[in-house]
Design a protein around this motif. Structure first.
Motif, short mmCIF file in Angstrom:
data_model
loop_
_atom_site.label_atom_id
_atom_site.label_comp_id
_atom_site.label_asym_id
_atom_site.label_seq_id
_atom_site.Cartn_x
_atom_site.Cartn_y
_atom_site.Cartn_z
N PHE A 22 -13.50 -8.26 -7.34
CA PHE A 22 -13.29 -7.92 -5.93
C PHE A 22 -12.90 -6.46 -5.82
O PHE A 22 -11.97 -5.99 -6.47
N GLU A 44 -17.73 -9.05 -5.19
CA GLU A 44 -17.38 -9.06 -3.77
C GLU A 44 -16.91 -7.63 -3.43
O GLU A 44 -15.92 -7.15 -3.98
N VAL A 46 -16.13 -4.77 -0.36
CA VAL A 46 -15.89 -4.54 1.07
C VAL A 46 -15.62 -3.06 1.31
O VAL A 46 -14.74 -2.47 0.68
N THR A 48 -13.92 -1.15 3.82
CA THR A 48 -12.99 -1.52 4.87
C THR A 48 -12.89 -0.46 5.95
O THR A 48 -13.47 0.61 5.82
N GLU A 49 -12.14 -0.77 7.01
CA GLU A 49 -11.99 0.17 8.10
C GLU A 49 -11.01 1.28 7.76
O GLU A 49 -11.07 2.36 8.32
N ALA A 53 -6.17 -1.46 5.16
CA ALA A 53 -6.87 -2.73 5.05
C ALA A 53 -7.30 -2.98 3.62
O ALA A 53 -7.19 -4.11 3.12
N MET A 57 -6.15 -6.10 1.59
CA MET A 57 -7.22 -7.04 1.25
C MET A 57 -7.18 -7.40 -0.23
O MET A 57 -7.39 -8.56 -0.60
#
Lengths: 349, 280
Positions: A22, A44, A46, A48-49, A53, A57
């Motif tokens: 991740f 996984e 991401v 993020t914003e 986060a 996360m």
């Protein structure tokens, strides 16, 4: 097989080797290459914003059972600090890579620095014991990324992996298969099945106890001794002894590569595990030297730590401003040894 | 285990009576092991009494969230409750499932990490208006845009209760609070507009008075398979109501009854004083 690799890519490869599945992150110079590399590796991933986060996360994903990592640079690191404290409180294994650049604030985004050393130790509020690694080559980026995951699993706490813009963008040929590595498996069961309560509050068996000072002290000692005993197994450093050298240079990261031509006349001590400071090793080695010079790309952050440990006068050379010229570094060290320079020059050269 | 108490009251359209659901009805009409479970199995009773003030609305949401999960027959090992900081942030710790109590405003980021870390888990986020719409507004914007599967229950009491009663992002214009002694100068945040601006959305507004509607909203939200946001109109008697001149909690609850009406099939968006579900 030998291949040409960038430091940032080597960290990502090391993390994958360690079993990371991740990654959450936000683009930032000079750490973005880590993200780019991991975006299509079947884990996984991401984008993020923001960094807040990303850090929160990976706390969640780590608890749900995946080895997790994020990468950032100075400004993002400042945003992540609260989540790092949360990771210590919740005892979450996770790795945060900080490829340092010149600060404060937006500073000089494309130029490297070592200005986040004390932030790595003390960035989040409250007391906690942080384990920090700092490699100086592409091979070490790979090797110690794995060790960072191992240490975070064993200590069940966030581990900070420091780099600098130079090391992050350094290209070297390495043979990753030839690097021996042991991988520590997950130490906590993932979420689901129990009724555990993970909280940022001081808690005893999942029940918040926020008014019990005695328990806080007990808990703090437990956490501290856990981190210290685990970090004792990760006491990585490099010591290059110069013949008849009377002066010990302490440097880390890219600076330790730049001072290499001087070693012989001087000795070099390079901590790889930056924090907790390698007190025993440092005391033992430093006792044989008349002078100690800490060379670093900041205003004497690690020098203060060395002085604290050795309890004697330590000289420092601070190479601030983001540029690193081996000739100038050599001149400064020579000049300091001849007494020509002030012992602690902080002005731009 | 099972709640054997039998009630003769039938729930009416808007106001449910909990003991009916887990009593006779389940026992006789749903065969199998499930009749042995009740919402009570999802709550850590040993931690009661809760930390909340007498008369607080959060306990109602706690109970009805547990009932909603129970009636959806989601096994306990598949449920994770995540919360942020504040009065409602404490609710995660009262669930007898795996629960996380994170940082102020970051409940959604952490919940997304949990969900992406293990897709099997059903993630329920319970937090307040200050946490989700104030400090965590950015995460709400983006987690809802990414449409991550989770059910977010936003307990909206229009105040920062835990810190003593400061103006929150949902405080109505003109309301006197500790940080707006002359009355709040701003319009409240439009949560419905924010959520429904996403092409794919689920927004529900319910209240701690309209209990059947609350439970139904939570159930629909959890079983949606995407991001769902349920704004629950609640109240805070100790740190807001008394300052506004309310004598006790039932008086505030009664105001919700008087003001809000359920709109079973809203056309487009909900009106300011309507409760209902807006979804795609």
């Amino acid at each position: 097989m030998k291949e040409l690799l960038m430091g940032n890519h080597a960290v990502a490869l090391g993390a994958l080797k360690a079993g990371m599945t991740f990654f959450a992150g936000y683009p930032i110079t000079p750490a973005s290459e880590i993200m780019h590399f991991l975006a299509n590796k079947g884990i996984e991933f991401v984008h993020t914003e923001d960094e807040i986060a990303a850090a929160n996360m990976i706390v969640g994903s780590s608890l749900s059972g995946r080895k997790s990592m994020t990468s950032t640079s100075g400004p993002g690191m400042s945003l992540m600090q609260e989540a790092i404290g949360l990771g210590h409180m919740m005892e979450v294994p996770m790795v945060i890579v900080n490829v340092q650049r010149v600060g404060p604030s937006t500073g000089m985004p494309t130029l490297p620095a070592q200005g986040d050393i004390l932030q790595a130790k003390h960035g989040s509020h409250g007391d906690y014991t942080q384990i920090v690694f700092y490699p100086n080559s592409v091979e070490e980026c790979y090797r110690y990324a794995i060790e960072a995951f191992n240490a975070s699993e064993e200590s069940r706490s966030p581990v900070i992996f420091l780099m600098d813009g130079f090391v992050g963008h350094l290209m070297e040929t390495v043979d990753l298969d030839a690097i021996p590595c042991a991988i520590v498996p997950r130490t906590i069961p993932g979420l689901g099945g129990g009724n555990r309560h993970f909280t940022g509050l001081l808690s005893k068996n999942g029940i918040p106890c926020t008014m019990n000072s005695d328990y806080y002290r007990e808990w703090f000692q437990k956490m501290k001794s856990k981190a210290t005993s685990v970090s004792d197994r990760y006491n990585f450093f490099e010591y290059l002894r110069g013949d008849d050298a009377k002066t010990l240079i302490i440097a880390f990261g890219i600076v330790s590569r730049v001072v290499l031509p001087l070693i012989g006349k001087y000795s070099l001590f390079r901590p790889i595990r930056m924090f907790p400071v390698l007190e025993k090793e440092l005391k033992e080695i430093a006792s044989g030297y008349e002078r100690i010079i800490v060379v670093e790309m900041n205003d004497g952050q690690y020098k203060g730590e060395i002085e604290r440990v050795l309890k004697r006068d330590v000289e420092g050379i601070s190479l601030i401003g983001g540029d690193l010229d081996p000739t100038v570094v050599g001149e400064k060290i020579e000049g300091l040894s001849n007494g020509k320079l002030e012992s602690y020059p902080t002005e731009a050269r | 285990m099972a709640n054997w108490k039998v009630t003769l009251l039938r729930p009416d359209e808007e106001h449910g009576f909990s003991s009916f659901q887990d009593g006779v009805f389940l026992l006789f009409f749903f065969p199998g092991w499930w009749f042995l479970m009740s919402y009570k199995d999802y709550i850590k009773w040993e931690r009661m009494p809760s930390t909340w003030c007498p008369g607080c609305g959060i306990g109602i949401v706690l109970k009805y969230a547990a009932m909603a999960i129970d009636e959806l027959k989601i096994p306990k090992e598949d449920v994770v409750v995540v919360s942020g900081i504040g009065c409602s942030g404490r609710s995660a710790g009262y669930f007898d499932v795996e629960s996380l109590h994170g940082l102020h405003g970051r409940a959604l980021a952490m919940a997304e990490g949990v969900k992406r870390g293990n897709r099997k888990l059903k993630v329920v986020v319970i937090s307040g208006d200050g946490d989700l719409l104030g400090i965590g507004g950015n995460h709400l914007l983006h987690t809802s845009r990414r449409n991550v599967e989770m059910c977010v229950i936003c307990i909206n009491n229009e105040i920062y209760g835990m810190t003593g009663g400061q103006m929150s992002p949902t405080t109505k214009k003109g309301t006197v609070t500790l940080t707006s002694p002359e009355g709040s100068p701003y319009n409240p945040v439009n949560a419905q507009g924010l959520i429904t601006s996403n092409k794919d959305h689920f927004y529900a507004r319910s209240s701690v008075f309209h209990l059947n509607h609350l439970k139904k909203s939570i159930q629909e939200g959890i079983s949606r398979g995407g991001f769902s946001f349920i704004e629950v109109i609640s109240y805070c008697i100790e740190n807001n109501g008394r300052r506004l001149g309310f004598k006790d909690a039932p008086e505030m609850l009664d105001l919700i009854r008087k003001n809000y009406k359920v709109n079973p099939s809203p056309a487009g968006k909900l009106g300011d004083l309507e409760l209902g579900i807006v979804k795609t």
